[in-house]
Write a protein that holds these residues in place. Sequence first.
Motif, PDB file in Angstrom:
ATOM      1  N   LEU A   1       0.793  -1.142   0.006  1.00  0.00           N
ATOM      2  CA  LEU A   1      -0.185   0.089   0.001  1.00  0.00           C
ATOM      3  C   LEU A   1       0.859   1.241  -0.016  1.00  0.00           C
ATOM      4  CD1 LEU A   1      -2.530  -0.921   2.649  1.00  0.00           C
ATOM      5  CD2 LEU A   1      -2.858  -1.202   0.212  1.00  0.00           C
ATOM      6  N   SER A   2       2.058   1.139  -0.305  1.00  0.00           N
ATOM      7  CA  SER A   2       3.030   2.258  -0.142  1.00  0.00           C
ATOM      8  C   SER A   2       2.491   3.106  -1.140  1.00  0.00           C
ATOM      9  CB  SER A   2       4.360   1.731  -0.675  1.00  0.00           C
ATOM     10  OG  SER A   2       4.872   0.791   0.249  1.00  0.00           O
ATOM     11  N   GLU A   3       2.257   3.183  -2.433  1.00  0.00           N
ATOM     12  CA  GLU A   3       1.776   4.229  -3.214  1.00  0.00           C
ATOM     13  C   GLU A   3       0.515   5.093  -2.399  1.00  0.00           C
ATOM     14  OE1 GLU A   3       0.356   5.184  -7.855  1.00  0.00           O
ATOM     15  OE2 GLU A   3       1.326   3.255  -7.332  1.00  0.00           O
ATOM     16  N   TRP A   4      -0.305   4.128  -2.141  1.00  0.00           N
ATOM     17  CA  TRP A   4      -1.583   4.693  -1.458  1.00  0.00           C
ATOM     18  C   TRP A   4      -1.343   5.481  -0.228  1.00  0.00           C
ATOM     19  CZ3 TRP A   4      -4.058   3.227   3.220  1.00  0.00           C
ATOM     20  CH2 TRP A   4      -5.328   3.438   3.165  1.00  0.00           C
ATOM     21  N   ALA A   5      -0.308   5.100   0.566  1.00  0.00           N
ATOM     22  CA  ALA A   5       0.037   5.693   1.766  1.00  0.00           C
ATOM     23  C   ALA A   5       0.895   6.892   1.617  1.00  0.00           C
ATOM     24  CB  ALA A   5       0.990   4.740   2.621  1.00  0.00           C
ATOM     25  N   VAL A   6       1.666   7.058   0.703  1.00  0.00           N
ATOM     26  CA  VAL A   6       2.524   8.221   0.298  1.00  0.00           C
ATOM     27  C   VAL A   6       1.451   9.163  -0.251  1.00  0.00           C
ATOM     28  CG1 VAL A   6       4.245   9.111  -1.364  1.00  0.00           C
ATOM     29  CG2 VAL A   6       4.793   7.129   0.105  1.00  0.00           C
ATOM     30  N   GLY A   7       0.595   8.830  -1.162  1.00  0.00           N
ATOM     31  CA  GLY A   7      -0.452   9.640  -1.723  1.00  0.00           C
ATOM     32  C   GLY A   7      -1.321  10.387  -0.648  1.00  0.00           C
TER      33      GLY A   7
ATOM     34  N   GLY B   1      -0.548  10.814   2.470  1.00  0.00           N
ATOM     35  CA  GLY B   1       0.183  11.774   3.401  1.00  0.00           C
ATOM     36  C   GLY B   1       0.293  12.974   2.396  1.00  0.00           C
ATOM     37  N   ALA B   2       0.898  13.057   1.523  1.00  0.00           N
ATOM     38  CA  ALA B   2       0.937  14.107   0.390  1.00  0.00           C
ATOM     39  C   ALA B   2      -0.451  15.078   0.233  1.00  0.00           C
ATOM     40  CB  ALA B   2       1.475  13.726  -0.844  1.00  0.00           C
ATOM     41  N   ASP B   3      -1.444  14.387   0.262  1.00  0.00           N
ATOM     42  CA  ASP B   3      -2.632  15.001   0.027  1.00  0.00           C
ATOM     43  C   ASP B   3      -3.241  15.512   1.703  1.00  0.00           C
ATOM     44  OD1 ASP B   3      -2.677  14.447  -2.580  1.00  0.00           O
ATOM     45  OD2 ASP B   3      -4.084  12.950  -2.566  1.00  0.00           O
ATOM     46  N   GLY B   4      -2.429  15.136   2.493  1.00  0.00           N
ATOM     47  CA  GLY B   4      -3.069  15.640   3.903  1.00  0.00           C
ATOM     48  C   GLY B   4      -4.123  14.898   4.458  1.00  0.00           C
ATOM     49  N   LEU B   5      -4.339  13.614   3.890  1.00  0.00           N
ATOM     50  CA  LEU B   5      -5.504  12.995   4.434  1.00  0.00           C
ATOM     51  C   LEU B   5      -5.109  11.874   5.357  1.00  0.00           C
ATOM     52  CD1 LEU B   5      -7.359  12.063   0.931  1.00  0.00           C
ATOM     53  CD2 LEU B   5      -8.121  13.786   2.351  1.00  0.00           C
ATOM     54  N   GLU B   6      -5.857  11.285   6.386  1.00  0.00           N
ATOM     55  CA  GLU B   6      -5.752  10.271   7.209  1.00  0.00           C
ATOM     56  C   GLU B   6      -6.359   9.098   7.162  1.00  0.00           C
ATOM     57  OE1 GLU B   6      -5.827  12.394  11.017  1.00  0.00           O
ATOM     58  OE2 GLU B   6      -7.865  12.115  11.280  1.00  0.00           O
TER      59      GLU B   6
ATOM     60  N   HIS C   1     -11.120   0.773   1.836  1.00  0.00           N
ATOM     61  CA  HIS C   1     -10.849   1.620   3.004  1.00  0.00           C
ATOM     62  C   HIS C   1     -10.867   3.121   2.557  1.00  0.00           C
ATOM     63  CE1 HIS C   1      -8.907  -1.726   5.218  1.00  0.00           C
ATOM     64  NE2 HIS C   1      -8.947  -2.245   3.957  1.00  0.00           N
ATOM     65  N   PHE C   2     -10.921   3.896   3.868  1.00  0.00           N
ATOM     66  CA  PHE C   2     -11.399   5.347   3.758  1.00  0.00           C
ATOM     67  C   PHE C   2     -10.279   6.243   4.197  1.00  0.00           C
ATOM     68  CE2 PHE C   2     -15.615   3.025   3.458  1.00  0.00           C
ATOM     69  CZ  PHE C   2     -16.059   3.473   2.351  1.00  0.00           C
ATOM     70  N   ALA C   3     -10.184   7.321   3.966  1.00  0.00           N
ATOM     71  CA  ALA C   3      -9.282   8.344   4.349  1.00  0.00           C
ATOM     72  C   ALA C   3      -9.937   9.791   4.193  1.00  0.00           C
ATOM     73  CB  ALA C   3      -7.666   8.399   3.557  1.00  0.00           C
ATOM     74  N   PHE C   4      -9.892  10.419   5.267  1.00  0.00           N
ATOM     75  CA  PHE C   4     -10.459  11.708   5.251  1.00  0.00           C
ATOM     76  C   PHE C   4      -9.588  12.732   5.636  1.00  0.00           C
ATOM     77  CE2 PHE C   4     -13.804   8.519   6.528  1.00  0.00           C
ATOM     78  CZ  PHE C   4     -14.769   8.819   5.370  1.00  0.00           C
ATOM     79  N   GLU C   5      -9.972  14.139   5.431  1.00  0.00           N
ATOM     80  CA  GLU C   5      -9.384  15.348   5.794  1.00  0.00           C
ATOM     81  C   GLU C   5      -9.489  15.434   7.486  1.00  0.00           C
ATOM     82  OE1 GLU C   5     -10.838  18.220   7.397  1.00  0.00           O
ATOM     83  OE2 GLU C   5      -8.658  19.219   7.069  1.00  0.00           O
ATOM     84  N   PRO C   6      -8.398  15.507   7.986  1.00  0.00           N
ATOM     85  CA  PRO C   6      -8.356  15.382   9.458  1.00  0.00           C
ATOM     86  C   PRO C   6      -9.272  16.072  10.453  1.00  0.00           C
ATOM     87  CG  PRO C   6      -6.070  16.003   8.527  1.00  0.00           C
ATOM     88  CD  PRO C   6      -7.079  15.986   7.562  1.00  0.00           C
TER      89      PRO C   6
END
Length: 132
Positions: free
Chosen positions: A73-79, A81-86, A105-110
Motif C-alpha cells: 500500500l506504499s503508493e496509496w500511503a504516500v499519496g 500523506g501528500a494530500d494531507g488525508l488520514e 478503505h477510507f481516508a479523510f481530511e483530518p
Amino acid sequence: MIERPYTDDDLRIEAARQHAALTADLDFTGTGEQMKGQEVTPGGEVDWDDFRDETFEAAQRSIHELVTGAASLSEWAVGLGADGLEPVEHAVSLQADGRPIVRVHFAFEPGMPEEMRIAFVEGVAEEIARVL
C-alpha cells in the motif's frame, strides 16, 4: 532559481518505492526485536516477553509472514500523506462464500467530524448494497 528537473509525481513514485522496500526484505530477527517489551494487546497486561521461547517464536514467525505477505500500500500511503488525508479504521467489505472479495478503505481530511465520516462510509455501503 534552479528549475526542478522532476515533478511532484516523480517524488511520490520514489517515496512509494522506498516505502515498499522497507518491508520487502524484512529481517526475521528484527521482527522479534520489535516485539520485545511490547504489549500483546494495547492496554493489556501481557507483553510478548512473557511467553516461552517456542510460543514467542511461533508468534514471531506468524507476524513476519503477515508483514511480508501484506499487500503493498506504499503508493496509496504516500499519496494520502501528500494530500494531507488520514486513513481511518472504517471499511466496507463485501463477502462471498464467507470470505471478503472486496474491501474499501477510507481516508479523510483530518478536520472532518466523525459523524460526517461515519455517514459517508454508511452511505457508500448502502449504495453498494443497493446496486448489488
